[in-house]
Motif scaffolding. Sequence first.
Motif, PDB file in Angstrom:
ATOM      1  N   ARG A 154      38.402   4.354 -52.529  1.00  0.00           N
ATOM      2  CA  ARG A 154      39.426   5.197 -51.790  1.00  0.00           C
ATOM      3  C   ARG A 154      39.304   5.791 -50.458  1.00  0.00           C
ATOM      4  NH1 ARG A 154      40.275  10.023 -56.269  1.00  0.00           N
ATOM      5  NH2 ARG A 154      38.582  11.045 -55.173  1.00  0.00           N
ATOM      6  N   TRP A 155      38.345   5.107 -49.608  1.00  0.00           N
ATOM      7  CA  TRP A 155      38.293   5.296 -48.339  1.00  0.00           C
ATOM      8  C   TRP A 155      39.705   5.358 -47.363  1.00  0.00           C
ATOM      9  CZ3 TRP A 155      34.548   8.367 -48.645  1.00  0.00           C
ATOM     10  CH2 TRP A 155      33.229   7.892 -49.013  1.00  0.00           C
ATOM     11  N   ARG A 156      40.049   4.323 -47.356  1.00  0.00           N
ATOM     12  CA  ARG A 156      41.505   4.091 -46.674  1.00  0.00           C
ATOM     13  C   ARG A 156      42.649   5.018 -47.088  1.00  0.00           C
ATOM     14  NH1 ARG A 156      43.089   3.738 -41.765  1.00  0.00           N
ATOM     15  NH2 ARG A 156      45.431   3.047 -41.802  1.00  0.00           N
ATOM     16  N   GLU A 157      42.569   5.355 -48.467  1.00  0.00           N
ATOM     17  CA  GLU A 157      43.553   6.153 -48.984  1.00  0.00           C
ATOM     18  C   GLU A 157      43.442   7.555 -48.768  1.00  0.00           C
ATOM     19  OE1 GLU A 157      45.348   7.275 -53.484  1.00  0.00           O
ATOM     20  OE2 GLU A 157      43.705   6.084 -53.220  1.00  0.00           O
ATOM     21  N   LEU A 158      42.070   8.069 -48.469  1.00  0.00           N
ATOM     22  CA  LEU A 158      41.908   9.373 -48.157  1.00  0.00           C
ATOM     23  C   LEU A 158      41.928   9.635 -46.691  1.00  0.00           C
ATOM     24  CD1 LEU A 158      40.496  12.033 -49.150  1.00  0.00           C
ATOM     25  CD2 LEU A 158      38.230  10.974 -48.884  1.00  0.00           C
ATOM     26  N   ASP A 159      41.698   8.425 -45.829  1.00  0.00           N
ATOM     27  CA  ASP A 159      41.828   8.642 -44.504  1.00  0.00           C
ATOM     28  C   ASP A 159      43.509   8.926 -43.985  1.00  0.00           C
ATOM     29  OD1 ASP A 159      40.355   8.178 -41.847  1.00  0.00           O
ATOM     30  OD2 ASP A 159      41.899   6.808 -41.579  1.00  0.00           O
ATOM     31  N   VAL A 160      44.118   8.223 -44.897  1.00  0.00           N
ATOM     32  CA  VAL A 160      45.655   8.060 -44.671  1.00  0.00           C
ATOM     33  C   VAL A 160      46.174   9.440 -44.840  1.00  0.00           C
ATOM     34  CG1 VAL A 160      47.682   7.535 -45.478  1.00  0.00           C
ATOM     35  CG2 VAL A 160      46.109   5.788 -44.654  1.00  0.00           C
ATOM     36  N   GLU A 161      45.647  10.253 -46.035  1.00  0.00           N
ATOM     37  CA  GLU A 161      46.190  11.468 -46.358  1.00  0.00           C
ATOM     38  C   GLU A 161      45.652  12.663 -45.412  1.00  0.00           C
ATOM     39  OE1 GLU A 161      48.059  12.136 -48.702  1.00  0.00           O
ATOM     40  OE2 GLU A 161      48.326  10.180 -49.505  1.00  0.00           O
ATOM     41  N   VAL A 162      44.581  12.463 -44.915  1.00  0.00           N
ATOM     42  CA  VAL A 162      44.137  13.488 -43.537  1.00  0.00           C
ATOM     43  C   VAL A 162      44.966  13.453 -42.526  1.00  0.00           C
ATOM     44  CG1 VAL A 162      42.318  13.916 -42.263  1.00  0.00           C
ATOM     45  CG2 VAL A 162      41.633  13.181 -44.575  1.00  0.00           C
ATOM     46  N   ASP A 163      45.254  11.971 -42.088  1.00  0.00           N
ATOM     47  CA  ASP A 163      46.450  11.901 -41.053  1.00  0.00           C
ATOM     48  C   ASP A 163      47.567  12.654 -41.428  1.00  0.00           C
ATOM     49  OD1 ASP A 163      45.229  10.516 -39.036  1.00  0.00           O
ATOM     50  OD2 ASP A 163      45.857   8.361 -39.689  1.00  0.00           O
ATOM     51  N   ALA A 164      48.135  12.431 -42.629  1.00  0.00           N
ATOM     52  CA  ALA A 164      49.374  13.162 -43.080  1.00  0.00           C
ATOM     53  C   ALA A 164      49.472  14.762 -42.932  1.00  0.00           C
ATOM     54  CB  ALA A 164      49.967  12.703 -44.365  1.00  0.00           C
ATOM     55  N   ARG A 165      48.047  15.180 -43.181  1.00  0.00           N
ATOM     56  CA  ARG A 165      48.005  16.759 -42.984  1.00  0.00           C
ATOM     57  C   ARG A 165      47.451  17.282 -41.744  1.00  0.00           C
ATOM     58  NH1 ARG A 165      47.794  14.727 -47.841  1.00  0.00           N
ATOM     59  NH2 ARG A 165      48.275  15.820 -49.652  1.00  0.00           N
ATOM     60  N   THR A 166      47.336  16.369 -40.709  1.00  0.00           N
ATOM     61  CA  THR A 166      47.181  16.669 -39.305  1.00  0.00           C
ATOM     62  C   THR A 166      48.107  16.600 -38.324  1.00  0.00           C
ATOM     63  OG1 THR A 166      44.693  15.993 -40.161  1.00  0.00           O
ATOM     64  CG2 THR A 166      45.197  16.459 -37.574  1.00  0.00           C
ATOM     65  N   PRO A 167      49.080  17.270 -38.285  1.00  0.00           N
ATOM     66  CA  PRO A 167      50.370  16.760 -37.579  1.00  0.00           C
ATOM     67  C   PRO A 167      50.036  16.730 -36.184  1.00  0.00           C
ATOM     68  CG  PRO A 167      50.555  19.254 -38.205  1.00  0.00           C
ATOM     69  CD  PRO A 167      49.290  18.531 -38.874  1.00  0.00           C
ATOM     70  N   GLY A 208      36.555  21.925 -57.240  1.00  0.00           N
ATOM     71  CA  GLY A 208      36.874  22.010 -58.465  1.00  0.00           C
ATOM     72  C   GLY A 208      37.552  20.895 -59.381  1.00  0.00           C
ATOM     73  N   ASN A 209      38.191  20.039 -58.634  1.00  0.00           N
ATOM     74  CA  ASN A 209      38.609  18.692 -59.215  1.00  0.00           C
ATOM     75  C   ASN A 209      38.656  17.526 -58.244  1.00  0.00           C
ATOM     76  OD1 ASN A 209      40.123  16.795 -60.710  1.00  0.00           O
ATOM     77  ND2 ASN A 209      41.869  18.493 -61.134  1.00  0.00           N
ATOM     78  N   PRO A 210      37.513  16.990 -58.071  1.00  0.00           N
ATOM     79  CA  PRO A 210      37.266  15.773 -57.288  1.00  0.00           C
ATOM     80  C   PRO A 210      37.998  14.462 -57.759  1.00  0.00           C
ATOM     81  CG  PRO A 210      35.365  16.235 -58.344  1.00  0.00           C
ATOM     82  CD  PRO A 210      36.320  17.307 -58.651  1.00  0.00           C
ATOM     83  N   ASP A 211      38.534  14.443 -58.856  1.00  0.00           N
ATOM     84  CA  ASP A 211      39.110  13.180 -59.367  1.00  0.00           C
ATOM     85  C   ASP A 211      40.572  13.273 -58.990  1.00  0.00           C
ATOM     86  OD1 ASP A 211      36.929  12.061 -60.480  1.00  0.00           O
ATOM     87  OD2 ASP A 211      36.978  13.429 -62.252  1.00  0.00           O
ATOM     88  N   LEU A 212      41.112  14.240 -58.454  1.00  0.00           N
ATOM     89  CA  LEU A 212      42.541  14.308 -58.108  1.00  0.00           C
ATOM     90  C   LEU A 212      42.852  13.094 -57.181  1.00  0.00           C
ATOM     91  CD1 LEU A 212      43.362  17.897 -57.001  1.00  0.00           C
ATOM     92  CD2 LEU A 212      44.406  16.670 -58.918  1.00  0.00           C
ATOM     93  N   PRO A 213      44.064  12.559 -57.350  1.00  0.00           N
ATOM     94  CA  PRO A 213      44.448  11.446 -56.097  1.00  0.00           C
ATOM     95  C   PRO A 213      44.527  12.120 -54.828  1.00  0.00           C
ATOM     96  CG  PRO A 213      45.922  11.430 -58.158  1.00  0.00           C
ATOM     97  CD  PRO A 213      45.013  12.880 -58.142  1.00  0.00           C
ATOM     98  N   PRO A 214      43.948  11.306 -53.826  1.00  0.00           N
ATOM     99  CA  PRO A 214      44.150  12.097 -52.475  1.00  0.00           C
ATOM    100  C   PRO A 214      45.390  12.522 -51.889  1.00  0.00           C
ATOM    101  CG  PRO A 214      43.059   9.657 -52.642  1.00  0.00           C
ATOM    102  CD  PRO A 214      43.376  10.059 -53.850  1.00  0.00           C
ATOM    103  N   ALA A 215      46.481  11.902 -52.577  1.00  0.00           N
ATOM    104  CA  ALA A 215      47.873  12.445 -52.277  1.00  0.00           C
ATOM    105  C   ALA A 215      48.085  13.848 -52.613  1.00  0.00           C
ATOM    106  CB  ALA A 215      49.067  11.744 -52.772  1.00  0.00           C
ATOM    107  N   GLU A 216      47.127  14.398 -53.602  1.00  0.00           N
ATOM    108  CA  GLU A 216      47.447  15.746 -54.171  1.00  0.00           C
ATOM    109  C   GLU A 216      46.515  16.800 -53.568  1.00  0.00           C
ATOM    110  OE1 GLU A 216      47.581  15.894 -58.497  1.00  0.00           O
ATOM    111  OE2 GLU A 216      48.635  14.062 -58.582  1.00  0.00           O
ATOM    112  N   LEU A 217      45.796  16.573 -52.335  1.00  0.00           N
ATOM    113  CA  LEU A 217      45.000  17.242 -51.710  1.00  0.00           C
ATOM    114  C   LEU A 217      45.758  18.501 -51.213  1.00  0.00           C
ATOM    115  CD1 LEU A 217      42.763  14.922 -49.581  1.00  0.00           C
ATOM    116  CD2 LEU A 217      41.906  16.455 -50.915  1.00  0.00           C
ATOM    117  N   ALA A 252      37.291  21.490 -46.396  1.00  0.00           N
ATOM    118  CA  ALA A 252      36.423  21.480 -47.611  1.00  0.00           C
ATOM    119  C   ALA A 252      36.817  20.496 -48.810  1.00  0.00           C
ATOM    120  CB  ALA A 252      36.328  22.821 -48.035  1.00  0.00           C
ATOM    121  N   ALA A 253      38.284  20.550 -49.024  1.00  0.00           N
ATOM    122  CA  ALA A 253      38.684  19.826 -49.956  1.00  0.00           C
ATOM    123  C   ALA A 253      38.585  18.280 -49.817  1.00  0.00           C
ATOM    124  CB  ALA A 253      40.375  20.053 -49.895  1.00  0.00           C
ATOM    125  N   ILE A 254      38.726  18.010 -48.489  1.00  0.00           N
ATOM    126  CA  ILE A 254      38.476  16.468 -48.198  1.00  0.00           C
ATOM    127  C   ILE A 254      36.955  16.094 -48.206  1.00  0.00           C
ATOM    128  CG2 ILE A 254      38.640  14.899 -46.066  1.00  0.00           C
ATOM    129  CD1 ILE A 254      40.927  16.649 -45.090  1.00  0.00           C
TER     130      ILE A 254
END
Length: 234
Positions: A79-92, A197-206, A64-66
């Motif tokens: 931010r597409w590539r940045e967001l995609d990388v952060e999803v990888d980091a949260r999917t072990p 609640g805060n969609p402007d957060l940097p993707p790293a702070e998801l 939902a946050a993503i």
Amino acid sequence: MNADLSDATGMAVVLCIADSRFPGGGHAHSGGLEEAVARGLVTDVPTLASFLRGRLRTVGALTAAIAAMAAHSARERRRWRELDVEVDARTPSPSQREVSRAQGRGMARAGRLAWPSPVLDDLLAATPRPHHPVALGALAGIAGASPRQAALAAAYLSVSGPASACVRLLGLDPFHVNAIVADLSAPIGRIAATAAGNPDLPPAELPAPSSPALDLFAETHDRTHRLEVRLFAG
């Protein structure tokens, strides 16, 4: 656009995306439910309800946050590539990453016909096989849905897919299964509101809620699926 009309358009979009008939590939995946059934952890309506509540609090909250952030990013085309990388980091789990990307690719293919947009072209140029919640949020934003509405669709799909799979796997009464999903309406709404609640957060702070059991189930299911026939790919 009139605010009421805009909200109605956004809800129509997410209803379309969350519809099981939307060809996004979700029908081929059980969200870890098949492995839980194979292990005897989900056997009836009460154990299914427990499984779905846990999945909503972890996978549902994250997707939902993503999706909310992707819907917001669709307006800015960044931010597409940045967001995609952060999803990888949260999917072990490598298996879960592959499943997410397979569903994301299906979502993007369907979306290209339903809501063609240069924004979607930008996303696919940055990551040709985007994660599912990234593709979902992007399409929702492109088509006029708000970040909260995108988050609502993602949270709902995190439980509706496994619920449908359980009807096939255990032959449970679909009326009782759908009653479980309906009972989750309030927590789904709360998760969507928090996610947007805060969609402007940097993707790293998801947020990064973890579900080690689902990660392990995914890896075991992937190995077993290569050796014997299973109903679902994941």
